[in-house]
Design an enzyme around this catalytic site. Structure first.
Site, PDB file in Angstrom:
ATOM      1  N   ASP A 196       0.969  -1.181   0.149  1.00 32.25           N
ATOM      2  CA  ASP A 196       0.183   0.209  -0.142  1.00 32.25           C
ATOM      3  C   ASP A 196       0.951   1.233  -0.138  1.00 32.25           C
ATOM      4  O   ASP A 196       1.729   1.519   0.950  1.00 32.25           O
ATOM      5  CB  ASP A 196      -0.767  -0.265   1.414  1.00 32.25           C
ATOM      6  CG  ASP A 196      -1.707   1.108   1.709  1.00 32.25           C
ATOM      7  OD1 ASP A 196      -1.880   2.047   0.807  1.00 32.25           O
ATOM      8  OD2 ASP A 196      -2.113   1.280   2.723  1.00 32.25           O
ATOM      9  N   ASN A 235     -15.536   3.523   8.604  1.00 28.70           N
ATOM     10  CA  ASN A 235     -14.446   3.840   9.375  1.00 28.70           C
ATOM     11  C   ASN A 235     -15.106   3.346  10.886  1.00 28.70           C
ATOM     12  O   ASN A 235     -15.579   4.404  11.607  1.00 28.70           O
ATOM     13  CB  ASN A 235     -13.955   5.185   9.387  1.00 28.70           C
ATOM     14  CG  ASN A 235     -12.712   5.406  10.283  1.00 28.70           C
ATOM     15  OD1 ASN A 235     -12.583   4.359  11.034  1.00 28.70           O
ATOM     16  ND2 ASN A 235     -11.831   6.476  10.163  1.00 28.70           N
ATOM     17  N   HIS A 367      -8.646  13.272  13.295  1.00 32.08           N
ATOM     18  CA  HIS A 367      -8.866  12.410  12.315  1.00 32.08           C
ATOM     19  C   HIS A 367      -7.294  11.801  12.220  1.00 32.08           C
ATOM     20  O   HIS A 367      -6.308  12.687  12.207  1.00 32.08           O
ATOM     21  CB  HIS A 367      -9.115  12.827  11.132  1.00 32.08           C
ATOM     22  CG  HIS A 367      -9.067  11.964   9.942  1.00 32.08           C
ATOM     23  ND1 HIS A 367      -9.759  10.725  10.033  1.00 32.08           N
ATOM     24  CD2 HIS A 367      -8.108  11.922   8.844  1.00 32.08           C
ATOM     25  CE1 HIS A 367      -9.456  10.157   8.582  1.00 32.08           C
ATOM     26  NE2 HIS A 367      -8.273  10.730   8.153  1.00 32.08           N
ATOM     27  N   SER A 369      -5.119   8.996   9.525  1.00 34.45           N
ATOM     28  CA  SER A 369      -5.262   8.224   8.453  1.00 34.45           C
ATOM     29  C   SER A 369      -5.262   6.620   8.676  1.00 34.45           C
ATOM     30  O   SER A 369      -4.744   6.187   9.630  1.00 34.45           O
ATOM     31  CB  SER A 369      -3.987   8.419   7.694  1.00 34.45           C
ATOM     32  OG  SER A 369      -4.059   7.555   6.483  1.00 34.45           O
ATOM     33  N   HIS A 371      -3.725   4.475   6.722  1.00 39.39           N
ATOM     34  CA  HIS A 371      -2.742   4.191   5.723  1.00 39.39           C
ATOM     35  C   HIS A 371      -1.241   4.488   6.614  1.00 39.39           C
ATOM     36  O   HIS A 371      -1.243   5.688   7.084  1.00 39.39           O
ATOM     37  CB  HIS A 371      -2.610   4.731   4.496  1.00 39.39           C
ATOM     38  CG  HIS A 371      -3.808   4.436   3.918  1.00 39.39           C
ATOM     39  ND1 HIS A 371      -4.077   3.281   2.978  1.00 39.39           N
ATOM     40  CD2 HIS A 371      -5.197   4.971   3.724  1.00 39.39           C
ATOM     41  CE1 HIS A 371      -5.280   3.085   2.629  1.00 39.39           C
ATOM     42  NE2 HIS A 371      -6.095   4.170   3.057  1.00 39.39           N
ATOM     43  N   HIS A 393      -1.543   0.567  -5.036  1.00 33.01           N
ATOM     44  CA  HIS A 393      -2.799   1.357  -4.340  1.00 33.01           C
ATOM     45  C   HIS A 393      -2.287   2.891  -4.030  1.00 33.01           C
ATOM     46  O   HIS A 393      -1.705   3.274  -3.001  1.00 33.01           O
ATOM     47  CB  HIS A 393      -2.827   0.785  -2.756  1.00 33.01           C
ATOM     48  CG  HIS A 393      -4.204   1.396  -2.305  1.00 33.01           C
ATOM     49  ND1 HIS A 393      -4.387   2.539  -1.758  1.00 33.01           N
ATOM     50  CD2 HIS A 393      -5.233   0.656  -2.047  1.00 33.01           C
ATOM     51  CE1 HIS A 393      -5.462   2.676  -1.190  1.00 33.01           C
ATOM     52  NE2 HIS A 393      -6.021   1.516  -1.479  1.00 33.01           N
ATOM     53  N   ASP A 446     -23.270   4.396 -15.440  1.00 32.73           N
ATOM     54  CA  ASP A 446     -24.277   5.684 -15.609  1.00 32.73           C
ATOM     55  C   ASP A 446     -25.615   4.988 -15.147  1.00 32.73           C
ATOM     56  O   ASP A 446     -26.301   4.753 -16.249  1.00 32.73           O
ATOM     57  CB  ASP A 446     -24.221   6.318 -16.818  1.00 32.73           C
ATOM     58  CG  ASP A 446     -24.923   7.775 -16.836  1.00 32.73           C
ATOM     59  OD1 ASP A 446     -25.689   7.952 -15.826  1.00 32.73           O
ATOM     60  OD2 ASP A 446     -24.902   8.535 -17.945  1.00 32.73           O
TER      61      ASP A 446
END
Length: 558
Positions: A196, A235, A367, A369, A371, A393, A446
């Site tokens: 990642d 989350n 907040h 992350s 990652h 990623h 769509d």
């Protein structure tokens, strides 16, 4: 010659490299393919009217008898969102952990695929035999519980896919990353690591989720009125912290936004969210309680135009209004490209008189992350000690930065592969090289149309959005080649008819002259008539207005 020398291992991405989202990675050896993740991404600005984008799975559908299954690393949209579309064309077994499967099942139910999909639950101890390939798993930390990395044992060696990860030493749910298992895999030897790259540009370590919980509770304590908190529905650690902080500060919680309501009910049913009895209230009850006793948990942390937070900011939400003095927390980082929408929502909230806490500039750390930052990415590389490294990623600059980090911990430059979607890395007898490309790209969705909007339709939409359209309707007589009625000129999005009568009259005259001249010269194929009208009218309108509307001639014969 032994079989091993003839066959080769292929590693490639059908989405998720050179972009954020629509993750899909494939490991193939001879007649066995394992697919890891099946995500979606949101459309770019020039994809007018498109709802979502999924990977082109043409290569997999052509080789469907070789696909042994799809393994899902965790339950975020950019890893599971493509499944309802992919499984319609590729009905193969699906492997996922308990919470991830719960979130997937809600999607499959909506798409009427629940009954036809073979769903197999896994955990970090599972071992899957898929043809000549064997998949094992290791626990990772991410911003959603039950996330795993995958190790695929192939005849050429072990390929490791980390999934999305960070190393959180104090995780909210006490689910620690399995460093021992990772080190064990590394000790046995890793042929290739796919890791990642989302935060490859960010130095240091990513903060712990636990620190965020403390900050959220602090904000709840100080807030004199209601608190509105927007975050990603998936989350779940953050959602749990909202309930914990509400319990500690004696507030009730209401949940709004369809995806948030779904995730809260699925996660609490499966035991991943712990909500004290009597804490959840209906949105209608909010106004019956004292303002300092309420928390509103909402979607819309990305400023999406139809989300609950955006509608509240514009005072168009059916059930809840934001009042001056309310505190609004946006507990998420904008996805690249969404900064403008988030900024607009923050402006509207501030106009109402709300106290808004958002973004990296906010004094409180509401907040972190999900990652890993540079030091964690290096730690993963050091644990796995791969022979070859493929950063995944992330957008190209992130992949590039991750490659530089890999070099800094001893992976040689020739053994690092920066790939675009469709690029293959071939490994034969332990030697890796770039192989030929496989079919790949974007499938645009769509409404109910999957893949029926391509570049030509998008180009037309772009033209219509820039200079509008002019429709010219004419009826001709078959016998004597004369104009029976028209030309009628209809303008949409080009000029306002009432203020441009002179221009349209002149355009009308030009069309009449052109058609009369052509018919006198015995030109009566429709294609030539239409092309001539378009060319002459297009030139005239450009000279007069410096605009190029789409011109649509409709010629009828009677």
């Amino acid at each position: 010659m032994s079989k091993k020398n003839i066959d080769k291992l292929l590693i490639f991405a059908l989405g998720g490299v050179g972009e954020i989202g629509k993750n899909m990675y494939c490991v193939q050896y001879a007649n066995d393919i394992i697919v890891i993740d099946s995500g979606l991404k949101f459309p770019e600005e020039d994809m007018l009217g498109i709802d979502i984008v999924i990977p082109d799975i043409g290569y997999l559908t052509e080789n469907r008898d070789k696909v042994r299954g799809i393994i899902i690393t965790h339950g975020h949209e950019d890893h599971i969102g493509g499944l309802p579309y992919v499984l319609k064309h590729l009905n193969v077994p699906l492997y996922a952990t308990k919470l991830t499967m719960g979130l997937i099942e809600a999607k499959l139910k909506e798409a009427n695929l629940l009954g036809t999909t073979n769903r197999i639950l896994i955990n970090s101890e599972s071992v899957l035999s898929l043809g000549v390939l064997t998949a094992t798993f290791f626990k990772t930390n991410h911003s959603i519980p039950d996330s795993v990395g995958v190790a695929i044992d192939t005849p050429e060696g072990v390929v490791v896919h980390t999934g999305d990860f960070k190393f959180d030493q104090t995780p909210v749910n006490d689910q620690y990353a399995d460093l021992h298992r990772m080190a064990e895999i590394g000790k046995k030897g890793v042929l290739a690591l796919l890791s990642d790259s989302t935060n490859a540009e960010r130095p240091g370590f990513t903060g712990s989720e636990r620190g965020v919980g403390i900050e959220i509770e602090e904000v709840f304590r100080k807030a004199k009125q209601r608190v509105v908190i927007a975050t990603f529905a998936s989350n779940i650690h953050r959602v749990q912290q909202v309930f914990d902080a509400a319990a500690a500060t004696n507030r009730k919680v209401t949940v709004i936004g369809r995806s948030m309501v779904n995730v809260v009910s699925i996660a609490s049913e499966l035991g991943y969210l712990h909500i004290p009895d009597g804490m959840l209230i209906e949105p209608e009850e909010v106004n019956k309680l004292a303002a300092d006793r309420v928390v509103i948990l909402s979607t819309g942390s990305q400023g999406e135009p139809m989300s609950a937070l955006t509608r509240m900011a514009r005072s168009t939400h059916r059930k809840i209004d934001i009042l001056p003095g309310d505190t609004v927390i946006i507990a998420a980082t904008p996805i690249p490209g969404n900064e403008r929408y988030v900024g607009r929502t923050v402006d509207e909230l501030m106009r109402i008189g709300a106290h808004v806490i958002y973004g990296p500039g906010s004094v409180t750390g509401v907040h972190v992350s999900g990652h890993g930052s540079q030091e964690e990415l290096k730690l993963m590389l050091n644990l796995m000690k791969p022979k070859y490294f493929i950063p995944i990623h992330g957008e190209y600059r992130m992949l590039r930065q991750h490659a530089i980090l890999a070099e800094s911990v001893g992976v040689s430059k020739e053994d690092i592969f920066l790939c675009d979607i469709g690029d293959t890395v071939e490994v034969q007898n332990g030697v890796a090289r770039k192989g030929s490309k496989v079919q790949s790209g974007n499938i645009l969705i769509d409404g109910l149309g999957v893949g029926d909007v391509g570049n030509i339709v998008l180009r037309d939409r772009k033209l219509l959005s820039q200079d509008g359209i002019l429709v010219v309707v004419v009826t001709l007589s078959k016998q004597d080649g004369k104009i029976l009625s028209g030309p009628d000129i209809i303008s949409r999005g080009f000029v306002y008819v009432r203020e441009s009568e002179g221009l349209l009259e002149e355009a009308n005259r030009i069309v009449t002259n052109t058609l009369t001249k052509l018919m006198n010269e015995n030109v009566n194929e429709w294609a030539s008539l239409k092309t001539n009208v378009k060319d002459v009218l297009g030139r005239f309108l450009y000279e007069q207005t410096r605009r190029r509307p789409m011109i649509l001639p409709i010629i009828m014969e009677v």
